[in-house]
Every structure is written in structure tokens, then in C-alpha cells.
Enzyme design. Sequence first.
Site, short mmCIF file in Angstrom:
data_model
loop_
_atom_site.label_atom_id
_atom_site.label_comp_id
_atom_site.label_asym_id
_atom_site.label_seq_id
_atom_site.Cartn_x
_atom_site.Cartn_y
_atom_site.Cartn_z
N HIS A 1 19.82 -36.06 12.65
CA HIS A 1 21.26 -36.65 12.66
C HIS A 1 22.27 -35.68 11.89
O HIS A 1 22.46 -35.89 10.58
CB HIS A 1 21.26 -37.94 12.18
CG HIS A 1 22.49 -38.58 12.34
ND1 HIS A 1 23.01 -39.74 11.47
CD2 HIS A 1 23.36 -38.67 13.34
CE1 HIS A 1 24.16 -40.34 12.23
NE2 HIS A 1 24.60 -39.69 13.21
N LYS B 1 30.68 -35.43 9.33
CA LYS B 1 30.07 -34.42 10.13
C LYS B 1 30.77 -33.57 10.98
O LYS B 1 30.75 -32.32 11.31
CB LYS B 1 28.56 -34.92 10.72
CG LYS B 1 27.66 -35.52 9.99
CD LYS B 1 26.50 -35.88 10.72
CE LYS B 1 26.78 -36.75 11.94
NZ LYS B 1 27.27 -37.96 11.58
N THR B 2 31.53 -34.15 11.87
CA THR B 2 32.14 -33.83 13.13
C THR B 2 33.53 -33.06 12.15
O THR B 2 33.64 -31.90 12.89
CB THR B 2 32.60 -34.83 14.05
OG1 THR B 2 31.66 -35.54 14.31
CG2 THR B 2 33.61 -33.99 14.99
N LYS C 1 23.60 -43.05 21.48
CA LYS C 1 22.37 -43.16 20.38
C LYS C 1 21.33 -43.54 21.02
O LYS C 1 20.25 -43.28 20.31
CB LYS C 1 23.22 -44.23 19.34
CG LYS C 1 24.20 -43.43 18.66
CD LYS C 1 23.70 -42.41 17.84
CE LYS C 1 24.98 -41.75 16.74
NZ LYS C 1 24.69 -40.47 16.21
N SER D 1 27.62 -41.77 9.92
CA SER D 1 29.04 -42.01 10.63
C SER D 1 30.14 -42.37 9.57
O SER D 1 29.99 -43.08 8.47
CB SER D 1 29.08 -43.08 11.61
OG SER D 1 30.32 -43.47 12.18
N ARG E 1 37.45 -43.45 18.57
CA ARG E 1 36.55 -42.34 18.96
C ARG E 1 37.04 -41.62 20.27
O ARG E 1 37.92 -42.14 20.79
CB ARG E 1 35.16 -42.89 19.38
CG ARG E 1 34.27 -43.59 18.28
CD ARG E 1 33.55 -42.82 17.58
NE ARG E 1 32.54 -43.42 16.33
CZ ARG E 1 31.92 -42.55 15.67
NH1 ARG E 1 31.80 -41.33 15.85
NH2 ARG E 1 31.11 -43.05 14.71
N ARG F 1 28.22 -49.97 17.04
CA ARG F 1 26.84 -50.09 17.39
C ARG F 1 26.36 -51.56 16.94
O ARG F 1 27.13 -51.96 15.95
CB ARG F 1 25.93 -49.24 16.77
CG ARG F 1 26.02 -47.85 17.40
CD ARG F 1 24.92 -46.81 16.68
NE ARG F 1 25.21 -46.94 15.15
CZ ARG F 1 24.52 -47.49 14.38
NH1 ARG F 1 23.58 -48.20 14.69
NH2 ARG F 1 24.94 -47.06 13.16
N ASP G 1 26.67 -33.73 16.12
CA ASP G 1 25.97 -34.93 15.70
C ASP G 1 24.65 -34.95 15.65
O ASP G 1 24.07 -35.64 15.00
CB ASP G 1 26.64 -36.13 16.67
CG ASP G 1 26.09 -37.50 16.05
OD1 ASP G 1 26.45 -37.71 14.80
OD2 ASP G 1 25.93 -38.42 16.74
#
Length: 530
Positions: free
Chosen positions: A217, A239-240, A198, A235, A319, A56, A254
Site C-alpha cells: 500500500h 502518498k498521492t 480496494k 489514507s 476524491r 470505506r 497507491d
Amino acid sequence: MSTINQLSELNLLLSQDHVHHQLSVPHLVEKILYRNEGTLTERGAVQATTGTYTGRSPKDKFIVRDDVTEDKVEWGAVNQPIDDDTFVKLYHKVLDYLKDRRELFVFKGFAGADERYRLPMQVLTEFAWHNLFARQMFIRPEASELEEHDTEFTVISAPTFKADPDVDGTNSEAFIMVSFKHRVVLIGGTEYAGEIKKSIFSVMNYLLPEKNVLPMHCSANIGKEGDVALFFGLSGTGKTTLSADPQRRLIGDDEHAWSPYGVFNIEGGCYAKCINLSKEKEPQIYDAIHFGSVLENVVLQPDSHAPDYDDTSLTENTRAAYPLDHIDNTVQPSIAGHPNAIIFLTADATGVLPPISRLTKEQAMYHFLSGYTSKLAGTERGITKPEATFSACFGSPFLPLAPSAYAEMLGEKIDQFNTDVFLVNTGWSGGAYGEGERIKLSYTRSMIHAALEGELSSAETYKDPVFGLHIPTHCPGVPDEVLFPRKTWNNPAAYDESAKELAEKFHANFKKFTYASDKIKQAGPTHHTN
């Protein structure tokens, strides 16, 4: 009031013969290969690279400041304002540019699995692989839903259009602009697909609180007994990885929302970090990457086209995007009840925070507002080594409103549903980054299972003298000494100094939250400088 995406210019463009609507996955893959946008892996996933922008670009993100947003958005470095005239001029330039493209691609879908709160949206892309990305990341409509689909927000992605900062009012060639008045997201100059996903999350963070819904988030999953867990974190914090648990069903990885009825996923897919991915450590994610998936900036082995997940030559922010149905044990539709437990994830590169601690209500509010982690290399442009960062609500880059708006809603819901909250450090132990080691994933999984199964709710704890955190003295599957960071360091005095420095950073950051109650302010680290 008429909005620009309702005027004839966009509608005329969308009606042209070279604009493809709702292409299937096989058709999009054919387009991607024919247009040389990507390569197939040995298991049939599409691999694409994004050039200069591999993460990003927050300095290139803007919200249009107008009579709709003026008094609602928290303006500043995160939510940079741009005026409506500048936006509209650039919008028309981008549309003029896209008219001359050989092909364009449109996906119509939804953001929000709960029909009571979902956002009908469409994504117009210059690249076929970006359209495949959008198709897999957002919620795909049934044929009957498509017939009645009434678009309320449009994302326009034109990565090969380069802005002129002197003329277009941008900071660089890249731009991500959101207009809530015109209901348009305008993206150009960057090929990083994450901006598409996003930007819609930012839109939902603006729209949902108006409906008494808390956007979050976080990832979410559900146990066999129907117990729901949320995993907050920036990030790279896990989380994933941690929500993809074979013993629990995945709700999403996410972006979620907490309504008066429970939790629902905002997305229809997952966007997993691939760095050092292996079948042994993360079997669900590894097995999900096949035909229909998109690999972003993952290097392929020349002969076999097998992904080399250890290769960081393009970026550490590699990713994989894939739909939820690529994972076996998911909840469909992605809706569940109210959360029983909340996990705040942080990847602490200083190595001083405990691997797990139980939080009081006030500590939960303090750490939610703080949103501490160490920003890892590659997640944003220009980040090449871990650095301490505080991101309010574990998602500051995506919050158009003031953090207090989200924090107050979370506090009310924790009270209402008596939700347990834990802080989990997935970062370093035995020393800082470069000296210590990353906490073993198997240990983290054991700690989270214990927390979610209620084994830590009444366990004996030790109060950390610096951070005031309540550390369990024992956790099944984890050596006792691992639970106490100071004991893992070879030099306890060095640990003390590092802990003191991090505590001071917490205090310095929290000064901006002047509206927080004294109880919440006092729930942070106990060390104060003179």
C-alpha cells in the site's frame, strides 16, 4: 472445479442487449449525464455524490471462508468470515436484481502493470459513473489484449441493492464480499467507488505472495538517475501528494508490488484526496482533473460548476479519480527497478513525532508492523475527528494474510537491496491537532528531496530519548527547530506527557506481534510503563 462466474447465469446476463461493454470515456460521460448520475465541472470532469457512504465501510467487508481460504486468511475483525452458502445465495439475489436494471456496464482490464504477474479482471456496474471510475483506475487493455482477455476475477457492483442483515448474513444494508474460490467480489448497498478499487487490492494482496511478490500500500516514483522511491502510508498521510513530484516521474499513487525484477504499479490511475486542493500546492493533481476524470463528493459552485475543494459539507474524504496519462511525467508502462529508498508516512495528530527520521533495519520492521498514523476524518464511515490508529504494514484493512507474511518479505528485500528507510511525519507540529499546525508541505518536500538525494544518509543525527528515532540535526530548506518537535511546543512538559502517552500506545499495540524478534521489539519507543 466450476466456479459460479462461469455458469450460465452471469454469462447470460453479460450477453443481454442492455449490458454495455468497454464503452469509451465520451460514451460513458454521455450515459452519466443522460442517467442523471453526475454533473460536468467547468473543465469537463464528472462530479458524482455517494449518499450515505462517503468512505470505506470496513465493518461490512467479508471474505468467504471455505476450503481455499480456511488456513491462509488471518480471520478476525479485519477479515470477517462468511460461509460459502450465504455468499452464493446473495450472489444469485444480486444477479436477479441486476437483470431488471435498465442498463448495466462492463469494463475488462488488468490489475498489475507487469505482464508476468497481472490479473485479468472485469467490473460489472449498475452505475455508468462507477464504470468510468473502474476504467480510469485499472489498467486499460489494448485491442489485441482485449481479444485474448480471459477474466480471472469479476467485481459486481450493485449499489442500489440493499441487503437484509437478518436474511443475507450481513451487518447492514451494505456489503463487500470476496470469494477466492469463485473469483468474485460482490458489492452492494454502498455507492462509494473506492470499494471497487480496494477490493481488487485485497485480492492482489492474497494472490501475489504466492508468486514471491510483495504487494504494498504505497505510492512510487523515480528520479532522473533511475533511483526508485516508495511512499507507504494510510489514507490522508500524503502518498498521492508527495509522489506527484515535478522533479520525479510518477510510477503510481497507491498500490504497488515488489517482484524479483523490481517494482510495478497494480493500477492504471490515481485516486487523490481533494480536500483543500489548490494549483499552487499540488499543481500536478490539480491539472490532472479534467475531461475523463471523476470527482467524488466534491461540491461544485452553483453557477460556474467550478469545484470548491475547501467545501467539506459532504465529507472531508473528497476524491478525484483520473488515469495516469493525465499526469505529464509518468512512467509508461508503470514498471521500474528495485527501490533505493522507502518513506513511511504518518500523519501524527499528537504532534510529537519528528518530521523526518532515519530508521535502522530493526526500526523499519517495527514501524512497518506498527503502521501508526492518526486516522483522519472522512476516510472511513463514522470517523469525524482524528484518532490514533495502528494498521499493520500501513494497510491492514486490505491484508488477507497475517502481517508477518508481508513484513518478512519486506525485511528480506531491504537487506537484499540495501534500501534506506525513513519515517516522515506529515501531521502536526507545535502541539496536537486543534492546537498546533500541520507541518508545511514545502518543508516535507524539502526533507524528502534531501532523503532521496542521499543528503541524510550520513548526516549528523540526534537520537530522540523517547522514540529512539535518529533525527537529522539539519536539513536544507527546513528551519532546524522544526526538525525537533519538543522545541516547537510552547509547553515542553505537555510535549513530554503526550510523547509518553503515544509511546505507551506503541507498546500496547506491538504486544500482539509475538513472533517479532527481540531486536525488532527493542527498536520501538524506549519508554516503558512500570
